[in-house]
Design a protein around this motif. Sequence first.
Motif, short mmCIF file in Angstrom:
data_model
loop_
_atom_site.label_atom_id
_atom_site.label_comp_id
_atom_site.label_asym_id
_atom_site.label_seq_id
_atom_site.Cartn_x
_atom_site.Cartn_y
_atom_site.Cartn_z
N LEU A 2 0.90 -1.30 -0.10
CA LEU A 2 0.00 -0.03 0.03
C LEU A 2 1.03 1.26 0.11
CD1 LEU A 2 -2.84 -1.00 2.67
CD2 LEU A 2 -2.90 -1.14 0.21
N GLY A 3 0.53 2.30 -0.67
CA GLY A 3 0.99 3.54 -0.75
C GLY A 3 0.69 4.44 0.68
N PRO A 4 1.47 5.54 0.53
CA PRO A 4 1.26 6.27 1.92
C PRO A 4 -0.29 7.01 1.98
CG PRO A 4 3.08 6.96 0.58
CD PRO A 4 2.40 6.00 -0.12
N GLU A 5 -1.01 7.08 0.96
CA GLU A 5 -2.34 7.69 0.84
C GLU A 5 -3.26 6.42 1.27
OE1 GLU A 5 -5.37 10.28 -1.92
OE2 GLU A 5 -3.29 9.83 -2.81
N GLU A 6 -2.88 5.35 0.73
CA GLU A 6 -3.74 4.05 1.04
C GLU A 6 -3.68 3.88 2.39
OE1 GLU A 6 -2.81 1.22 -1.91
OE2 GLU A 6 -2.02 2.94 -3.22
N TRP A 7 -2.39 3.81 3.08
CA TRP A 7 -2.23 3.54 4.35
C TRP A 7 -2.94 4.57 5.33
CZ3 TRP A 7 -1.34 -0.82 6.83
CH2 TRP A 7 -0.47 -1.56 6.49
N GLN A 8 -2.88 5.71 4.84
CA GLN A 8 -3.49 6.76 5.76
C GLN A 8 -5.32 6.53 5.58
OE1 GLN A 8 -4.10 10.86 3.85
NE2 GLN A 8 -2.73 11.50 5.44
N PRO A 173 -9.03 14.21 2.34
CA PRO A 173 -8.01 13.24 2.59
C PRO A 173 -7.12 13.78 3.89
CG PRO A 173 -7.85 14.14 0.18
CD PRO A 173 -8.94 14.99 0.92
N GLY A 174 -6.68 12.51 4.40
CA GLY A 174 -6.25 12.76 5.77
C GLY A 174 -7.14 13.12 6.93
N PRO A 180 -13.98 3.19 2.43
CA PRO A 180 -14.92 3.39 1.31
C PRO A 180 -14.67 4.69 0.45
CG PRO A 180 -15.85 2.64 3.10
CD PRO A 180 -14.58 3.22 3.47
N SER A 181 -14.48 5.84 1.19
CA SER A 181 -14.09 7.01 0.35
C SER A 181 -12.99 7.05 -0.55
CB SER A 181 -14.18 8.24 1.43
OG SER A 181 -15.39 8.08 2.11
N ALA A 182 -11.90 6.47 0.17
CA ALA A 182 -10.70 6.26 -0.81
C ALA A 182 -10.87 5.30 -2.10
CB ALA A 182 -9.44 5.94 0.07
N ILE A 183 -11.60 4.32 -1.76
CA ILE A 183 -11.82 3.57 -2.91
C ILE A 183 -12.63 4.25 -4.17
CG2 ILE A 183 -13.17 1.56 -3.97
CD1 ILE A 183 -12.49 0.35 -0.94
N TYR A 184 -13.67 5.10 -3.57
CA TYR A 184 -14.31 5.90 -4.44
C TYR A 184 -13.64 6.95 -5.11
CZ TYR A 184 -18.05 9.17 -6.10
OH TYR A 184 -18.86 10.19 -6.94
N ALA A 185 -12.83 7.52 -4.43
CA ALA A 185 -11.86 8.76 -5.13
C ALA A 185 -10.99 8.07 -6.23
CB ALA A 185 -11.15 9.20 -3.87
N LEU A 187 -11.53 5.27 -7.84
CA LEU A 187 -11.81 4.92 -9.21
C LEU A 187 -12.51 6.18 -9.79
CD1 LEU A 187 -14.34 2.33 -7.65
CD2 LEU A 187 -12.45 1.97 -9.07
N GLN A 188 -12.24 7.54 -9.43
CA GLN A 188 -12.78 8.63 -10.05
C GLN A 188 -11.49 9.09 -11.15
OE1 GLN A 188 -15.96 9.13 -10.04
NE2 GLN A 188 -15.74 7.26 -8.77
N VAL A 189 -10.37 8.61 -10.78
CA VAL A 189 -9.25 9.10 -11.57
C VAL A 189 -8.62 8.22 -12.16
CG1 VAL A 189 -8.57 10.57 -9.79
CG2 VAL A 189 -7.67 8.67 -9.50
N PRO A 190 -7.97 8.64 -13.56
CA PRO A 190 -7.32 7.85 -14.59
C PRO A 190 -6.20 6.83 -13.64
CG PRO A 190 -7.90 9.49 -15.67
CD PRO A 190 -8.06 9.93 -14.18
N GLY A 191 -6.08 5.54 -13.92
CA GLY A 191 -5.10 4.93 -13.24
C GLY A 191 -5.24 4.68 -11.65
N GLY A 192 -6.19 4.87 -11.06
CA GLY A 192 -6.50 4.56 -9.81
C GLY A 192 -7.13 3.32 -9.58
N GLU A 193 -7.14 2.40 -10.47
CA GLU A 193 -7.88 1.12 -10.13
C GLU A 193 -7.13 0.40 -9.39
OE1 GLU A 193 -7.42 2.48 -13.22
OE2 GLU A 193 -9.45 2.71 -14.01
N GLY A 194 -5.82 0.22 -9.58
CA GLY A 194 -5.07 -0.70 -8.92
C GLY A 194 -5.06 -0.38 -7.34
#
Length: 228
Positions: A2-8, A173-174, A180-185, A187-194
Amino acid sequence: MLGPEEWQAVLLSLKVALWATLGALPLGIFTAFALARWSFPGKQLVNGLVLLPLILPPVVTGYLLLLTFGTRGPIGAALKEIGIVFAFRWTGAALAAGIMAFPLMVRAIRLSIEAVDPKLEEAAGTLGASRLWVFATVTLPLSLPGILAGAVLAFAKAMGEFGATITFVSNIPGETRTLPSAIYAFLQVPGGEGAALRLVAVSVIIAMAALLLSELLSRRVAARVAGR
């Protein structure tokens, strides 16, 4: 990984779910006991209000929270005067998650209390114990597995709460961006599926662990009832 934003988002979700569960637990035990043991006018109304968050769309619950606990709401404005703010804060996310999880908690605890033989409570009362002491020494220990099961279910529900939370506290953010909000966010940006997929996997693991633990505790309650 997980990246920093995901861990957050994961850590914030755990924090929100933990405080939502701990905050709701005392009121949940009291409400469950009242519904299981007391007879009073309006009991069905109270039961309906407890279950209402399960029936209403989560967005409606979030909007009602915003009207009530927002900085211009009747309760929110009063709390703001003493420095307590829920709207657009992580504490508001915990409040929304706790309210959405409350019905599941109360239901599990109520069933556990109803499984306790009232004759045991009556026997303790005839020996001179006060009602509070009977509850603390008889009812509470015997219903503990159900209380734990209700707390675990509430924690899992709070971890997955989205509609009421994003309506009440937005997706900052933060501060209020939970899993759930992070997953939604993402999915709204290109390349965020991973990133979204990784968070989905984390959500599934946490939810399954909570459900397995709740099932284990529920079986203990059922075994006690069968062994009366």
